[in-house]
Design a protein around this motif. Structure first.
Motif, PDB file in Angstrom:
ATOM      1  N   GLU A 414       0.836  -1.196   0.000  1.00 41.26           N
ATOM      2  CA  GLU A 414       0.000   0.000   0.000  1.00 41.26           C
ATOM      3  C   GLU A 414       0.870   1.245   0.000  1.00 41.26           C
ATOM      4  OE1 GLU A 414      -3.492   2.000   2.796  1.00 41.26           O
ATOM      5  OE2 GLU A 414      -2.970  -0.120   3.004  1.00 41.26           O
ATOM      6  N   MET A 415       0.370   2.296  -0.675  1.00 43.13           N
ATOM      7  CA  MET A 415       1.018   3.597  -0.665  1.00 43.13           C
ATOM      8  C   MET A 415       0.333   4.459   0.384  1.00 43.13           C
ATOM      9  SD  MET A 415       3.416   5.399  -2.336  1.00 43.13           S
ATOM     10  CE  MET A 415       3.496   4.909  -4.057  1.00 43.13           C
ATOM     11  N   LEU A 431      17.050  10.651   4.782  1.00 44.50           N
ATOM     12  CA  LEU A 431      16.277   9.423   4.601  1.00 44.50           C
ATOM     13  C   LEU A 431      17.087   8.186   4.960  1.00 44.50           C
ATOM     14  CD1 LEU A 431      14.259  10.113   1.305  1.00 44.50           C
ATOM     15  CD2 LEU A 431      13.417  10.112   3.655  1.00 44.50           C
ATOM     16  N   MET A 432      18.395   8.205   4.652  1.00 46.62           N
ATOM     17  CA  MET A 432      19.210   7.019   4.926  1.00 46.62           C
ATOM     18  C   MET A 432      19.415   6.802   6.432  1.00 46.62           C
ATOM     19  SD  MET A 432      23.112   8.238   3.988  1.00 46.62           S
ATOM     20  CE  MET A 432      22.722   8.449   2.261  1.00 46.62           C
ATOM     21  N   GLU A 433      19.186   7.869   7.242  1.00 46.90           N
ATOM     22  CA  GLU A 433      19.366   7.756   8.684  1.00 46.90           C
ATOM     23  C   GLU A 433      18.119   7.245   9.404  1.00 46.90           C
ATOM     24  OE1 GLU A 433      22.413  11.605   9.102  1.00 46.90           O
ATOM     25  OE2 GLU A 433      20.283  11.785   9.625  1.00 46.90           O
ATOM     26  N   ILE A 434      16.975   7.289   8.728  1.00 46.25           N
ATOM     27  CA  ILE A 434      15.709   6.928   9.364  1.00 46.25           C
ATOM     28  C   ILE A 434      15.520   5.413   9.303  1.00 46.25           C
ATOM     29  CG2 ILE A 434      13.205   7.255   9.316  1.00 46.25           C
ATOM     30  CD1 ILE A 434      13.740   9.953   7.908  1.00 46.25           C
ATOM     31  N   PRO A 435      15.222   4.758  10.425  1.00 42.72           N
ATOM     32  CA  PRO A 435      15.078   3.294  10.456  1.00 42.72           C
ATOM     33  C   PRO A 435      13.710   2.828   9.948  1.00 42.72           C
ATOM     34  CG  PRO A 435      14.771   4.179  12.658  1.00 42.72           C
ATOM     35  CD  PRO A 435      15.139   5.348  11.786  1.00 42.72           C
ATOM     36  N   PHE A 436      13.490   2.985   8.640  1.00 47.25           N
ATOM     37  CA  PHE A 436      12.221   2.549   8.069  1.00 47.25           C
ATOM     38  C   PHE A 436      12.076   1.034   8.178  1.00 47.25           C
ATOM     39  CE2 PHE A 436      12.690   6.567   5.581  1.00 47.25           C
ATOM     40  CZ  PHE A 436      11.492   7.147   5.961  1.00 47.25           C
ATOM     41  N   PRO A 437      10.835   0.515   8.248  1.00 48.75           N
ATOM     42  CA  PRO A 437      10.623  -0.940   8.256  1.00 48.75           C
ATOM     43  C   PRO A 437      11.146  -1.570   6.965  1.00 48.75           C
ATOM     44  CG  PRO A 437       8.636   0.224   8.927  1.00 48.75           C
ATOM     45  CD  PRO A 437       9.592   1.258   8.416  1.00 48.75           C
ATOM     46  N   LEU A 441       9.654   2.203   1.088  1.00 50.37           N
ATOM     47  CA  LEU A 441      10.345   3.042   0.110  1.00 50.37           C
ATOM     48  C   LEU A 441       9.626   4.372  -0.028  1.00 50.37           C
ATOM     49  CD1 LEU A 441      12.540   3.295  -2.108  1.00 50.37           C
ATOM     50  CD2 LEU A 441      10.861   2.360  -3.713  1.00 50.37           C
ATOM     51  N   VAL A 442      10.361   5.473   0.216  1.00 47.77           N
ATOM     52  CA  VAL A 442       9.795   6.813   0.026  1.00 47.77           C
ATOM     53  C   VAL A 442       9.833   7.125  -1.468  1.00 47.77           C
ATOM     54  CG1 VAL A 442       9.989   9.263   0.598  1.00 47.77           C
ATOM     55  CG2 VAL A 442      10.597   7.534   2.304  1.00 47.77           C
ATOM     56  N   PHE A 465       4.984  16.319   2.802  1.00 49.32           N
ATOM     57  CA  PHE A 465       4.056  15.211   2.611  1.00 49.32           C
ATOM     58  C   PHE A 465       4.855  14.054   2.006  1.00 49.32           C
ATOM     59  CE2 PHE A 465       1.098  18.695   2.891  1.00 49.32           C
ATOM     60  CZ  PHE A 465      -0.011  18.141   3.508  1.00 49.32           C
ATOM     61  N   LEU A 466       4.968  12.969   2.759  1.00 47.37           N
ATOM     62  CA  LEU A 466       5.719  11.800   2.302  1.00 47.37           C
ATOM     63  C   LEU A 466       4.771  10.772   1.708  1.00 47.37           C
ATOM     64  CD1 LEU A 466       8.207  11.168   5.277  1.00 47.37           C
ATOM     65  CD2 LEU A 466       8.411  12.775   3.371  1.00 47.37           C
ATOM     66  N   TYR A 467       5.171  10.185   0.601  1.00 48.04           N
ATOM     67  CA  TYR A 467       4.435   9.080  -0.012  1.00 48.04           C
ATOM     68  C   TYR A 467       5.332   7.857   0.032  1.00 48.04           C
ATOM     69  CZ  TYR A 467       0.859  12.333  -1.344  1.00 48.04           C
ATOM     70  OH  TYR A 467      -0.159  13.246  -1.284  1.00 48.04           O
ATOM     71  N   ILE A 468       4.901   6.886   0.833  1.00 48.64           N
ATOM     72  CA  ILE A 468       5.755   5.744   1.134  1.00 48.64           C
ATOM     73  C   ILE A 468       5.053   4.448   0.749  1.00 48.64           C
ATOM     74  CG2 ILE A 468       7.098   4.576   2.924  1.00 48.64           C
ATOM     75  CD1 ILE A 468       6.895   7.172   4.565  1.00 48.64           C
ATOM     76  N   LEU A 469       5.727   3.644  -0.038  1.00 47.07           N
ATOM     77  CA  LEU A 469       5.216   2.323  -0.397  1.00 47.07           C
ATOM     78  C   LEU A 469       5.717   1.323   0.651  1.00 47.07           C
ATOM     79  CD1 LEU A 469       3.722   0.603  -2.537  1.00 47.07           C
ATOM     80  CD2 LEU A 469       5.946   0.241  -3.639  1.00 47.07           C
ATOM     81  N   THR A 470       4.783   0.573   1.218  1.00 51.79           N
ATOM     82  CA  THR A 470       5.159  -0.364   2.277  1.00 51.79           C
ATOM     83  C   THR A 470       4.264  -1.601   2.248  1.00 51.79           C
ATOM     84  OG1 THR A 470       5.442  -0.628   4.675  1.00 51.79           O
ATOM     85  CG2 THR A 470       3.625   0.745   3.954  1.00 51.79           C
ATOM     86  N   LYS A 471       4.754  -2.679   2.791  1.00 56.89           N
ATOM     87  CA  LYS A 471       3.931  -3.873   2.944  1.00 56.89           C
ATOM     88  C   LYS A 471       2.919  -3.625   4.057  1.00 56.89           C
ATOM     89  CE  LYS A 471       7.495  -7.136   1.445  1.00 56.89           C
ATOM     90  NZ  LYS A 471       8.335  -8.298   1.847  1.00 56.89           N
ATOM     91  N   ARG A 472       1.744  -4.180   3.904  1.00 58.17           N
ATOM     92  CA  ARG A 472       0.691  -3.909   4.879  1.00 58.17           C
ATOM     93  C   ARG A 472       1.064  -4.366   6.284  1.00 58.17           C
ATOM     94  NH1 ARG A 472      -4.882  -5.517   1.731  1.00 58.17           N
ATOM     95  NH2 ARG A 472      -4.672  -4.009   0.044  1.00 58.17           N
ATOM     96  N   LYS A 473       1.802  -5.460   6.398  1.00 54.33           N
ATOM     97  CA  LYS A 473       2.124  -5.965   7.735  1.00 54.33           C
ATOM     98  C   LYS A 473       3.069  -5.030   8.487  1.00 54.33           C
ATOM     99  CE  LYS A 473       5.854  -9.062   6.144  1.00 54.33           C
ATOM    100  NZ  LYS A 473       6.305 -10.487   6.135  1.00 54.33           N
ATOM    101  N   TYR A 474       3.752  -4.134   7.752  1.00 56.26           N
ATOM    102  CA  TYR A 474       4.660  -3.182   8.392  1.00 56.26           C
ATOM    103  C   TYR A 474       4.051  -1.775   8.497  1.00 56.26           C
ATOM    104  CZ  TYR A 474       8.295  -6.691   7.596  1.00 56.26           C
ATOM    105  OH  TYR A 474       9.037  -7.842   7.602  1.00 56.26           O
TER     106      TYR A 474
END
Length: 496
Positions: A414-415, A431-437, A441-442, A465-474
């Motif tokens: 989901e986006m 962005l590289m410093e932020i511990p994203f799941p 992906l931004v 406003f950030l648009y981030i693609l991520t798996k739903r479980k995360y």
């Protein structure tokens, strides 16, 4: 000619023309400073010169369906964090305020219309509530202070059930004189209680379904959500509760929850609500006949009742029901002026028509004139009054862009869209410093209405406003990261 108008192909062509004209009138309404609903009604009245329409039952059916969608969309857009701070004054205005307005207008209607007391109270009940469609449409996109706009939106979203109850109760008393007052009072609490509980239950069930059921296309999620709104109304009404209240409560729950394809659900519902507003107001405009409406007798009675409603009844209700609730004099004046009338009174005026109440045609025409007066005078001056009273806040942050997404239903991804607030922990970090799941992906950043292509060295700023693609479980983990606040000490140091 009449046979052609009601032919299927002609109806489709007529509907297309109406929707296009309706959309275009919103541009003119902004430039003219006139609420769009007035222009929608004017379109209907203009078409009434060529199309004969007097079916109050169809108009009522379309009106109720429109209320469901409009209240649902209003609930989705309601920020519960803000709304809960004004829940007491909102409910006070939506209940006691409607009763006080109804009573004061009834006294005037008794002598101005020359009807008996039961019919006078019926008239007061019909025009006693503020209209959700009118309030939502006028306040949308305005920068009126959040506490005031939240009070008005919550009041208008929750007082329709009160107005419907009073109208139906008075018709029952008129048509069945033996009906008991106490049984009607008991019925009110049952309707409101069942409506509130049903709204909570269906809201939770809708949230669970939207997040757990993996549909093949993202386009199905908005339809699924809208289906729940109609289901909520239908089952609640069948159980004897207030379906409109249930829909509004369910909308608030869904709108403030973390649901799949949230952006798509909101945009679809907003468009659908506009479509229903156009259809409803045009149909209501068709239902009235200008030669009956603009008679001197109706005009004089309508002006007198409008003046009393705007300058006496509504202010009295506001000042009496919000005592010691923390509102300033300027805020109370604005709340008094913003008690807009719209489609609800007109649709409610069809109830006595269909029930055969004596004098119902005159009641309908006077109610229609009162609504037009309120929309033209109050609706066109709300923003100006807010500015004069100093009740406008900072411009609302809304991303002026469009992001179309492919269907990711089968990919279980989901986006999400997220606005960075001023105290967010990730402000100032690359962005590289932020511990994203894992796998997040931004894809895009909107900063001051400009698109920024993100790289690892892109630094996050307040208001992005950030648009981030991520798996739903995360998704939950990602939201917690984005919502994380800076420690209080850090904020103090930054201010120093």
């Amino acid at each position: 000619m009449a046979e052609f108008i009601w032919h299927t192909d002609a109806l489709i062509l007529l509907a297309a023309i109406l929707f296009i004209i309706g959309v275009m009138t919103t541009k003119f309404s902004a430039r003219l400073g006139v609420p769009a609903l007035v222009l929608f009604i004017a379109v209907g009245m203009g078409l009434g010169q060529f199309i004969y329409f007097d079916n109050a039952r169809i108009a009522q059916m379309i009106g109720v369906l429109a209320f469901i969608i409009i209240l649902f969309e209003g609930g989705l857009q309601t920020n519960w964090k803000t709304a809960r701070t004004v829940i007491v004054p909102s409910l006070s205005l939506a209940t006691l305020g409607v009763v006080i307005t109804t009573g004061l207008v009834a006294v005037a209607a008794k002598f101005i219309l020359g009807v008996d007391w039961t019919v006078a109270v019926l008239f007061g009940a019909i025009v006693g509530s503020t209209d959700a469609a009118a309030v939502f449409a006028v306040l949308k996109g305005q920068n009126i202070k959040s506490r005031i706009s939240a009070t008005l939106e919550a009041e208008s979203g929750s007082n329709d059930p009160m107005a419907v109850f009073l109208t139906v109760a008075m018709i029952e008393l008129i048509m069945t004189p033996g009906s008991g007052i106490f049984s009607l009072v008991g019925s009110f609490f049952i309707q409101m209680g069942v409506g509130a509980i049903a709204g909570l239950l269906f809201g939770k069930f809708a949230i669970w379904s939207l997040n757990k059921i993996n549909l093949d296309s993202s386009g199905l999620y908005p339809v699924f959500a809208t289906g729940f709104a109609m289901l909520t109304y239908g089952i609640t009404a069948y159980l004897g509760g207030s379906g409109l209240l249930a829909v509004y409560v369910a909308g608030i729950m869904i709108g403030n929850a973390d649901i799949a394809y949230r952006h798509s659900v909101f945009r679809f519902t907003e468009g659908f609500a506009w479509m229903m507003q156009i259809a409803m107001f045009v149909i209501l405009g068709l239902l009235v006949f200008p030669n009956e409406l603009f008679q001197s007798d109706i005009l004089l009675k309508g002006l007198a009742l409008s003046a009393l409603l705007i300058f006496v009844a509504r202010p009295a209700a506001v000042f009496l029901t919000t005592i010691k609730m923390g509102f300033s004099m300027k805020e109370l004046i604005f709340l008094s002026w913003a008690g807009l009338k719209g489609a609800v009174p007109i649709v409610l005026a069809t109830f006595p028509l269909l029930s055969g109440v004596e004098g119902s045609h005159e009641i309908f025409n006077v109610v229609f004139f009162v609504v037009l007066t309120s929309a033209l005078i109050q609706g066109s001056t709300i923003t100006l009054l807010a500015e004069k009273l100093g009740l406008t806040g900072p411009e609302k942050a809304t991303p002026m862009h469009s992001l179309e997404l492919v269907s990711l239903g089968k990919a279980d991804a989901e986006m999400i869209e997220f606005e960075i607030e001023e105290d967010a922990f990730i402000i100032g970090q690359n962005l590289m410093e932020i511990p994203f799941p894992e796998g997040a992906l931004v894809n895009a950043i909107i900063r001051k209405d400009e698109l920024i292509t993100p790289t690892g060295n892109t630094q996050i700023e307040q208001g992005d406003f950030l648009y981030i693609l991520t798996k739903r479980k995360y998704k939950r983990e990602l939201k917690l990261l984005l919502k994380k606040k800076k420690p209080a000490e850090t904020l103090v140091e930054a201010e120093a």
